[in-house]
Design an enzyme around this catalytic site. Structure first.
Site, short mmCIF file in Angstrom:
data_model
loop_
_atom_site.label_atom_id
_atom_site.label_comp_id
_atom_site.label_asym_id
_atom_site.label_seq_id
_atom_site.Cartn_x
_atom_site.Cartn_y
_atom_site.Cartn_z
N CYS A 69 -4.71 8.08 8.96
CA CYS A 69 -4.06 7.71 10.21
C CYS A 69 -4.32 8.58 11.44
CB CYS A 69 -2.56 7.60 9.98
SG CYS A 69 -2.17 6.23 8.88
N GLN A 92 -6.82 10.31 12.81
CA GLN A 92 -7.99 9.99 13.64
C GLN A 92 -7.90 8.56 14.17
OE1 GLN A 92 -11.92 11.37 12.53
NE2 GLN A 92 -12.69 9.31 12.75
N GLY A 145 0.81 -1.21 0.00
CA GLY A 145 0.00 0.00 0.00
C GLY A 145 0.84 1.26 0.00
N LEU A 176 1.07 15.69 16.36
CA LEU A 176 0.91 16.43 15.10
C LEU A 176 -0.55 16.85 14.92
CD1 LEU A 176 3.20 14.28 12.78
CD2 LEU A 176 3.61 16.67 13.45
N PHE A 211 7.16 6.90 9.58
CA PHE A 211 6.74 8.28 9.83
C PHE A 211 6.53 9.08 8.55
CE2 PHE A 211 9.08 7.00 13.68
CZ PHE A 211 8.14 7.30 14.66
N PHE A 268 -7.25 14.50 0.76
CA PHE A 268 -7.16 15.00 2.15
C PHE A 268 -6.03 16.01 2.33
CE2 PHE A 268 -3.57 13.11 4.51
CZ PHE A 268 -3.11 12.13 3.64
N GLU A 311 2.12 11.30 3.28
CA GLU A 311 1.77 11.19 1.86
C GLU A 311 2.03 12.51 1.17
OE1 GLU A 311 -2.08 9.34 1.30
OE2 GLU A 311 -1.63 7.95 2.92
P1 NAD Z 1 -3.01 0.42 2.55
O1 NAD Z 1 -4.42 0.07 2.78
O2 NAD Z 1 -2.65 1.41 1.48
O3 NAD Z 1 -2.15 -0.90 2.25
C1 NAD Z 1 -2.28 -2.07 2.98
C2 NAD Z 1 -2.16 -3.24 2.01
O4 NAD Z 1 -2.12 -4.46 2.76
C3 NAD Z 1 -3.33 -3.38 1.03
O5 NAD Z 1 -2.87 -3.31 -0.31
C4 NAD Z 1 -3.95 -4.74 1.37
O6 NAD Z 1 -4.45 -5.43 0.23
C5 NAD Z 1 -2.77 -5.46 1.99
N1 NAD Z 1 -3.15 -6.59 2.84
C6 NAD Z 1 -4.09 -6.65 3.81
N2 NAD Z 1 -4.12 -7.88 4.36
C7 NAD Z 1 -3.16 -8.61 3.74
C8 NAD Z 1 -2.70 -9.96 3.87
N3 NAD Z 1 -3.23 -10.78 4.77
N4 NAD Z 1 -1.71 -10.38 3.05
C9 NAD Z 1 -1.17 -9.55 2.13
N5 NAD Z 1 -1.56 -8.27 1.96
C10 NAD Z 1 -2.55 -7.80 2.76
O7 NAD Z 1 -2.45 0.93 3.96
P2 NAD Z 1 -1.23 1.94 4.21
O8 NAD Z 1 -1.71 3.34 4.08
O9 NAD Z 1 -0.03 1.49 3.46
O10 NAD Z 1 -0.99 1.70 5.76
C11 NAD Z 1 -0.42 0.48 6.23
C12 NAD Z 1 -0.03 0.68 7.69
O11 NAD Z 1 0.97 1.71 7.78
C13 NAD Z 1 -1.17 1.13 8.60
O12 NAD Z 1 -1.01 0.51 9.84
C14 NAD Z 1 -0.96 2.62 8.74
O13 NAD Z 1 -1.44 3.11 9.96
C15 NAD Z 1 0.55 2.73 8.68
N6 NAD Z 1 1.06 4.03 8.17
C16 NAD Z 1 0.47 4.60 7.06
C17 NAD Z 1 1.01 5.80 6.56
C18 NAD Z 1 0.42 6.48 5.35
O14 NAD Z 1 0.87 7.58 5.02
N7 NAD Z 1 -0.55 5.92 4.66
C19 NAD Z 1 2.14 6.37 7.16
C20 NAD Z 1 2.71 5.73 8.27
C21 NAD Z 1 2.16 4.55 8.76
C1 UGA Z 2 0.80 11.95 8.90
C2 UGA Z 2 2.13 12.25 9.61
O1 UGA Z 2 2.58 13.55 9.21
C3 UGA Z 2 3.19 11.21 9.25
O2 UGA Z 2 4.37 11.47 10.01
C4 UGA Z 2 2.65 9.81 9.59
O3 UGA Z 2 3.59 8.82 9.22
C5 UGA Z 2 1.35 9.58 8.84
O4 UGA Z 2 0.40 10.61 9.21
C6 UGA Z 2 0.72 8.27 9.20
O5 UGA Z 2 0.97 7.71 10.22
O6 UGA Z 2 -0.11 7.89 8.36
P1 UGA Z 2 -0.19 12.34 6.46
O7 UGA Z 2 -1.49 12.03 7.12
O8 UGA Z 2 0.17 11.63 5.22
O9 UGA Z 2 1.01 12.07 7.49
O10 UGA Z 2 -0.13 13.90 6.13
P2 UGA Z 2 0.12 15.22 7.02
O11 UGA Z 2 0.99 16.11 6.26
O12 UGA Z 2 0.50 14.90 8.40
O13 UGA Z 2 -1.34 15.88 7.02
C7 UGA Z 2 -2.41 15.30 7.73
C8 UGA Z 2 -3.63 16.20 7.65
O14 UGA Z 2 -3.44 17.38 8.43
C9 UGA Z 2 -3.95 16.68 6.23
O15 UGA Z 2 -5.34 16.67 6.03
C10 UGA Z 2 -3.41 18.09 6.21
O16 UGA Z 2 -4.06 18.92 5.28
C11 UGA Z 2 -3.69 18.53 7.64
N1 UGA Z 2 -2.82 19.63 8.10
C12 UGA Z 2 -1.49 19.43 8.25
C13 UGA Z 2 -3.38 20.86 8.40
O17 UGA Z 2 -4.61 21.07 8.29
N2 UGA Z 2 -2.56 21.87 8.84
C14 UGA Z 2 -1.22 21.71 8.98
O18 UGA Z 2 -0.53 22.67 9.38
C15 UGA Z 2 -0.67 20.45 8.68
#
Ligand code: NAD
Ligand code: UGA
Length: 456
Positions: free
Chosen positions: A273, A275, A11, A224, A159, A335, A162
């Site tokens: 993430c 919320q 993902g 954050l 950390f 978002f 996106e």
């Molecule tokens: P995502 O939904 O984009 O990706 C997860 C993937 O895992 C999916 O493609 C799904 O098909 C796959 N999956 C689920 N069950 C599976 C299984 N049993 N075997 C193989 N594949 C499987 O999620 P994401 O945004 O990449 O987030 C993943 C984790 O990382 C979450 O815990 C999230 O909190 C954390 N995280 C996300 C971000 C972010 O910016 N999106 C940043 C930091 C941490």
């Molecule tokens: C956030 C964290 O910044 C990452 O460090 C973390 O790894 C990730 O969550 C995660 O665990 O998924 P992300 O959600 O991708 O990253 O983006 P952010 O830049 O943090 O923005 C989050 C939300 O806050 C967005 O909707 C953004 O528009 C909003 N935001 C951010 C504000 O409204 N004001 C700001 O000053 C900053």
């Protein structure tokens, strides 16, 4: 030295993270496995299924060399020496802890699958964000190991944000690795440190015990999000008193102890993430008998909810207390800028509330239009989707800017104004535009936390 890495979950985290590891570790075979065959095919074809600046180039540089995507999770588990688990961990929607606790079904399936298919000693790395002490639960599952199997569990939370994922992975503020305080745990930490040390300065690689690493991830996101809710709370006071949130944020942010980042008031935080992780923290606090701490963090989420409601309430109030039958163009649905991700986007709730007021909503976004269509495509005839922002604004009573795409800064707002109904309203939900200039064109401008610019 590790020579074969598997990541389960292709993902937003798994794909980019493994592409960067493959780039910096050309001698390590990196395989990313996922049950979603469409996603796998997209990655493997060099056209990532997610929009992320710089990602395609990094993926293509290693594809066919030491990076591969596959749907055969079980087979790859048998081959791997180090397995990152990067599956989704959404908020639970059923049963105990619904709406708060993390839904660990994907994670647990993965743990069981590793137990069944691992053929050699494996270091299992938690990459997903998980509740504190999940690694311990994983270890308990692994206690049922067969002869010859050996598992070490590390926590290595991610950390990256996106929209800036590649820069964040290339030059992280820190990499955090938690492991057991046993010789085996310390050796496993050493192996993972060696991977990151190929491109991350050693002093930025922090080590901790597993639970501290798990909690640090939840705490970092909570801090954050708390800053965003704090500045949004102040923006509400600004709108009542005539103070300007931009001046206030600058004044606060120049204090080095506070710092200037994450002080942009807006329509509220979104993304998959913030919320989810705060609710997870709240659940953890309740579970451990800390209701006061739980309420403290819960307020960050309720303020975020309030900010979105407040935005729509202001729209209704200034547009003569009725939106029924009016056309409203939403500039932006993702978002945040530079992503096509719509998960928990503030635009979703805002759009729902506008529809409840019987407005006609036209959504435009450079990357998230498909995501918007998936959410609202069949819900109402009053929602339309339009890639061209000028067409979206044609005949509109109001434009509401919801995502901070840089390209929205340079649109021809005179052209937009000329094509709109009078009086023309512009609601800047990100403080992206020059309110004075827009007002000079003729718009009635309402920006978050700023004085109204209107002739009405
Ligand atoms: P995502 O939904 O984009 O990706 C997860 C993937 O895992 C999916 O493609 C799904 O098909 C796959 N999956 C689920 N069950 C599976 C299984 N049993 N075997 C193989 N594949 C499987 O999620 P994401 O945004 O990449 O987030 C993943 C984790 O990382 C979450 O815990 C999230 O909190 C954390 N995280 C996300 C971000 C972010 O910016 N999106 C940043 C930091 C941490
Ligand atoms: C956030 C964290 O910044 C990452 O460090 C973390 O790894 C990730 O969550 C995660 O665990 O998924 P992300 O959600 O991708 O990253 O983006 P952010 O830049 O943090 O923005 C989050 C939300 O806050 C967005 O909707 C953004 O528009 C909003 N935001 C951010 C504000 O409204 N004001 C700001 O000053 C900053």
């Amino acid at each position: 030295m590790i020579s074969r890495i598997l990541c389960i979950g292709a993902g937003y985290v798994g794909g980019p993270t493994m592409a960067v590891i493959a780039k910096h570790c050309p001698t390590v075979q990196v395989v990313v496995a996922d049950i979603n065959k469409e996603r796998v095919a997209a990655w493997q074809s060099g056209h990532p299924p997610i929009f992320e600046p710089g990602l395609q180039e990094v993926v293509r540089a290693s594809l066919g060399r030491n990076l591969r995507f596959t749907g055969d999770v079980e087979h790859e588990i048998g081959e791997a020496e180090m397995i990152f688990v990067s599956v989704n961990t959404p908020t639970k929607t059923f049963g105990q802890g619904a709406g708060r606790a993390a839904d660990l079904q994907h994670w647990e399936k993965t743990a069981r699958s590793i137990l069944h298919h691992a053929k050699r000693p494996v270091i299992v790395v938690e990459k997903s964000t998980l509740p504190v002490r999940t690694a311990e639960a994983m270890e308990r599952i692994f206690k049922n190991r067969r002869q010859g199997q050996r598992f070490e569990v590390l926590s290595n939370p991610e950390f990256l944000a996106e929209g800036t994922a590649i820069t964040d992975l290339e030059t992280p503020d820190r990499v955090l690795i938690g492991g057991a305080e046993t010789p085996g745990g310390q050796a496993a930490i050493g192996e993972l440190v060696d991977i990151y040390a190929r491109w991350v300065p050693r002093e930025r690689i922090l080590t901790a015990n597993v639970w501290s690493a798990e909690l640090s991830k939840l705490a970092a996101n909570a801090f954050l999000a708390q800053r965003v809710s704090s500045i949004n709370a102040i923006s509400a006071i600004c709108e009542q008193t005539g103070a300007d949130i931009l001046s206030v944020a600058r004044a606060i942010g120049t204090d080095r102890r506070i710092g200037a980042q994450f002080l942009k008031a807006g329509v509220g935080f979104g993304g998959s993430c913030f919320q989810k992780d705060i609710l997870n923290l709240v659940y953890l606090c309740e579970h451990h008998g800390l209701p006061e701490v739980a309420r403290y963090w819960e307020a960050v989420v309720s303020l975020n909810q309030y900010q979105k409601e407040r935005f729509v309430r202001r729209m209704i109030r200034v547009m003569f207390n009725t939106l029924a039958g009016k056309r409203i163009a939403l500039l932006g649905f993702a978002f945040k800028a530079n992503t096509g991700d719509t998960r928990e986007s503030p635009a979703i709730q805002i759009c729902q509330e506008l529809l409840a007021e019987q407005a006609h909503v036209c959504i435009t976004d450079p990357q998230a239009l498909e995501g918007a269509r998936n959410i609202f495509g069949s819900s109402s005839e009053r929602v339309t989707f339009e890639p061209d922002p000028y067409k979206a604004a044609e005949g509109a009573h109001a434009v509401a800017l919801l995502t901070d795409w840089a390209e929205y800064r340079t649109l021809d707002y005179r052209r937009i104004y000329d094509a709109m109904e009078r009086p023309a309203f512009l609601f800047d939900g990100r403080n992206l535009l020059d309110s004075e200039e827009l007002h000079a064109i003729g718009f009635n401008v309402y920006a978050i936390g700023r004085p109204d610019r209107t002739d009405l």
